[in-house]
Write a protein that holds these residues in place. Structure first.
Motif, PDB file in Angstrom:
ATOM      1  N   GLY A 163      26.215 107.887  -5.712  1.00 35.88           N
ATOM      2  CA  GLY A 163      26.125 106.476  -6.081  1.00 35.88           C
ATOM      3  C   GLY A 163      26.533 105.568  -4.939  1.00 35.88           C
ATOM      4  N   LEU A 164      27.624 105.902  -4.251  1.00 32.80           N
ATOM      5  CA  LEU A 164      28.065 105.084  -3.114  1.00 32.80           C
ATOM      6  C   LEU A 164      27.012 105.080  -2.014  1.00 32.80           C
ATOM      7  N   VAL A 165      26.470 106.259  -1.715  1.00 32.71           N
ATOM      8  CA  VAL A 165      25.493 106.368  -0.629  1.00 32.71           C
ATOM      9  C   VAL A 165      24.224 105.577  -0.957  1.00 32.71           C
ATOM     10  N   GLU A 166      23.737 105.709  -2.180  1.00 35.82           N
ATOM     11  CA  GLU A 166      22.530 104.974  -2.574  1.00 35.82           C
ATOM     12  C   GLU A 166      22.751 103.468  -2.515  1.00 35.82           C
ATOM     13  N   GLU A 167      23.874 103.015  -3.042  1.00 35.17           N
ATOM     14  CA  GLU A 167      24.148 101.576  -3.045  1.00 35.17           C
ATOM     15  C   GLU A 167      24.308 101.045  -1.628  1.00 35.17           C
ATOM     16  N   PHE A 168      24.965 101.812  -0.780  1.00 33.30           N
ATOM     17  CA  PHE A 168      25.092 101.444   0.631  1.00 33.30           C
ATOM     18  C   PHE A 168      23.708 101.339   1.275  1.00 33.30           C
ATOM     19  N   THR A 169      22.878 102.365   1.078  1.00 31.93           N
ATOM     20  CA  THR A 169      21.565 102.412   1.723  1.00 31.93           C
ATOM     21  C   THR A 169      20.680 101.244   1.305  1.00 31.93           C
ATOM     22  N   LEU A 170      20.584 101.001   0.005  1.00 31.20           N
ATOM     23  CA  LEU A 170      19.714  99.924  -0.462  1.00 31.20           C
ATOM     24  C   LEU A 170      20.271  98.554  -0.079  1.00 31.20           C
ATOM     25  N   ALA A 171      21.581  98.411  -0.085  1.00 33.78           N
ATOM     26  CA  ALA A 171      22.177  97.124   0.305  1.00 33.78           C
ATOM     27  C   ALA A 171      21.898  96.820   1.776  1.00 33.78           C
ATOM     28  N   VAL A 172      22.004  97.830   2.626  1.00 33.70           N
ATOM     29  CA  VAL A 172      21.711  97.624   4.053  1.00 33.70           C
ATOM     30  C   VAL A 172      20.227  97.322   4.251  1.00 33.70           C
ATOM     31  N   MET A 173      19.353  98.040   3.526  1.00 35.62           N
ATOM     32  CA  MET A 173      17.908  97.776   3.627  1.00 35.62           C
ATOM     33  C   MET A 173      17.595  96.331   3.247  1.00 35.62           C
ATOM     34  N   LEU A 174      18.189  95.846   2.171  1.00 31.52           N
ATOM     35  CA  LEU A 174      17.947  94.476   1.731  1.00 31.52           C
ATOM     36  C   LEU A 174      18.471  93.478   2.762  1.00 31.52           C
TER      37      LEU A 174
ATOM     38  N   SER B  55      15.836 106.376  -5.887  1.00 30.98           N
ATOM     39  CA  SER B  55      16.451 105.074  -5.624  1.00 30.98           C
ATOM     40  C   SER B  55      15.434 104.237  -4.861  1.00 30.98           C
ATOM     41  N   GLU B  56      15.315 102.967  -5.235  1.00 27.61           N
ATOM     42  CA  GLU B  56      14.281 102.141  -4.604  1.00 27.61           C
ATOM     43  C   GLU B  56      14.527 100.660  -4.815  1.00 27.61           C
ATOM     44  N   LEU B  57      13.957  99.881  -3.906  1.00 21.12           N
ATOM     45  CA  LEU B  57      13.907  98.425  -4.002  1.00 21.12           C
ATOM     46  C   LEU B  57      12.459  98.022  -4.225  1.00 21.12           C
ATOM     47  N   THR B  58      12.233  97.083  -5.164  1.00 20.41           N
ATOM     48  CA  THR B  58      10.877  96.586  -5.410  1.00 20.41           C
ATOM     49  C   THR B  58      10.868  95.076  -5.208  1.00 20.41           C
ATOM     50  N   PHE B  59       9.951  94.620  -4.357  1.00 25.39           N
ATOM     51  CA  PHE B  59       9.808  93.198  -4.080  1.00 25.39           C
ATOM     52  C   PHE B  59       8.452  92.711  -4.598  1.00 25.39           C
ATOM     53  N   LEU B  60       8.379  91.426  -4.909  1.00 23.16           N
ATOM     54  CA  LEU B  60       7.134  90.800  -5.354  1.00 23.16           C
ATOM     55  C   LEU B  60       6.664  89.816  -4.293  1.00 23.16           C
TER      56      LEU B  60
END
Length: 340
Positions: free
Chosen positions: A137-148, A193-198
């Motif tokens: 959970g920490l790794v996923e949240e870190f990764t997606l937060a940095v990507m954003l 785990s993923e980010l979706t943008f519109l």
């Protein structure tokens, strides 16, 4: 081979986050066992397991918010050239494809990712297969937060994802995630785990195409030239050799070079099935062998370089370990024969 490793830059970032979370120097050394010089080397790769132990320290100190706390320390450039791939293409979608294609510059090459476009949706997905758990959970949240964060910097646009997905289970309270990602549409126990943008794929990054090619080329060069760090005992022996060259072959001096206490160093050596005296003898013998093979230095000069009080001490120690005198070894190295 660099499978099961991450970049030293990412390891340094996670180490700093663990330090800020309250981890002690001995804990950090036990987890990572790297010097500051190695953590600043783009070519050095760190075992993924070592980074995982750092994340465990972060979780123990900061709990479920540890991933976002680590992301807050990830300033642009801290992950070397990978940070600049977010503006390597003219649009966000094109840049993200380079980011995902070359993710192994910072992340474990055994992982994976995808960039998908469907209608107006742009999805950045992590396809690594790791057993869900609190550390994941920490790794996923870190990764997606940095990507954003990097996508926002590249486009100069306050991007807000329309959906954020995690593989790990929902924490008791995920308000910190809502605040960090700017959306209530956060899913847990998802396949990826993923980010979706519109309507974000065509957003310009303002990147120079020529500079983007240079960044991609450099990233590919790093992957081709990267090397894993030595084993834990190998790192200690490296420092012993450096200390010997500097005439500082005492337990407290070597421990200081490793940024730990003498007691911690002795305990770590015991855990590795060896001892301080055994490692000093090993490093001295190997260096003596190199000097006898590769130089014409007299015995008194070799003894001095190795920290022995006189040539007799060198001869006794060498014979005890090799079963022959330094002079016999030198003749053998030169001719392949002990006789003469």
């Amino acid at each position: 081979m660099i499978g099961n490793t991450i970049s030293s830059r990412l390891a340094a970032l996670v180490r700093e986050a663990a330090l800020r979370a309250g981890a002690s120097a001995p804990q950090l050394f036990s987890a990572l066992e790297l010097g500051a010089d190695q953590l600043g080397d783009d070519l050095v790769r760190v075992p993924t397991g070592s980074a995982w132990r750092l994340w465990e320290l972060i979780y123990a100190a900061a709990g479920p918010t540890g991933g976002l706390c680590a992301a807050a320390t990830a300033t642009r450039g801290s992950l070397s050239v990978w940070d600049y791939l977010f503006s390597s293409g003219p649009t966000l979608a094109e840049s993200l494809r380079s980011v995902v294609e070359l993710r192994a510059v910072v992340a474990d090459p055994l992982g994976g990712g995808q960039v998908l476009e469907s209608g107006g949706l742009l999805v950045v997905r992590d396809t690594a297969t790791v057993e869900p758990g609190p550390i994941l959970g920490l790794v996923e949240e870190f990764t997606l937060a940095v990507m954003l964060q990097r996508a926002r910097e590249a486009t100069g646009h306050p991007l807000v994802p329309v959906r954020v997905a995690f593989r790990h289970r929902a924490p008791r309270n995920h308000r910190h995630l809502v605040e960090a990602f700017g959306t209530n549409r956060i899913c847990f126990e998802a396949p990826h785990s993923e980010l979706t943008f519109l309507d974000a794929a065509a957003l310009p990054t303002g990147g120079d195409p020529n500079l983007g090619r240079i960044h991609r080329g450099y990233a590919e060069l790093l992957l081709a030239s990267a090397r894993p760090v030595p084993s834990p005992i190998g790192r200690i022996r490296e420092v012993l050799l450096e200390a010997m060259a500097g005439g500082e072959l005492e337990l407290d001096q070597v421990a200081a070079r490793l940024a730990i206490s003498p007691r911690t160093l002795q305990r770590r050596l015991q855990e590795l099935g060896t001892s301080w005296r055994a490692e000093v003898d090993m490093v001295r013998h190997e260096h003596a062998s190199d000097l006898l093979r590769g130089t014409d230095l007299p015995m008194y000069a070799i003894a001095a370089r190795l920290g022995y009080t006189d040539p007799r001490s060198l001869r006794r120690a060498f014979r005890r370990r090799a079963g022959q005198s330094p002079d016999e070894f030198r003749r053998w190295a030169a001719t392949g024969s002990i006789s003469g």
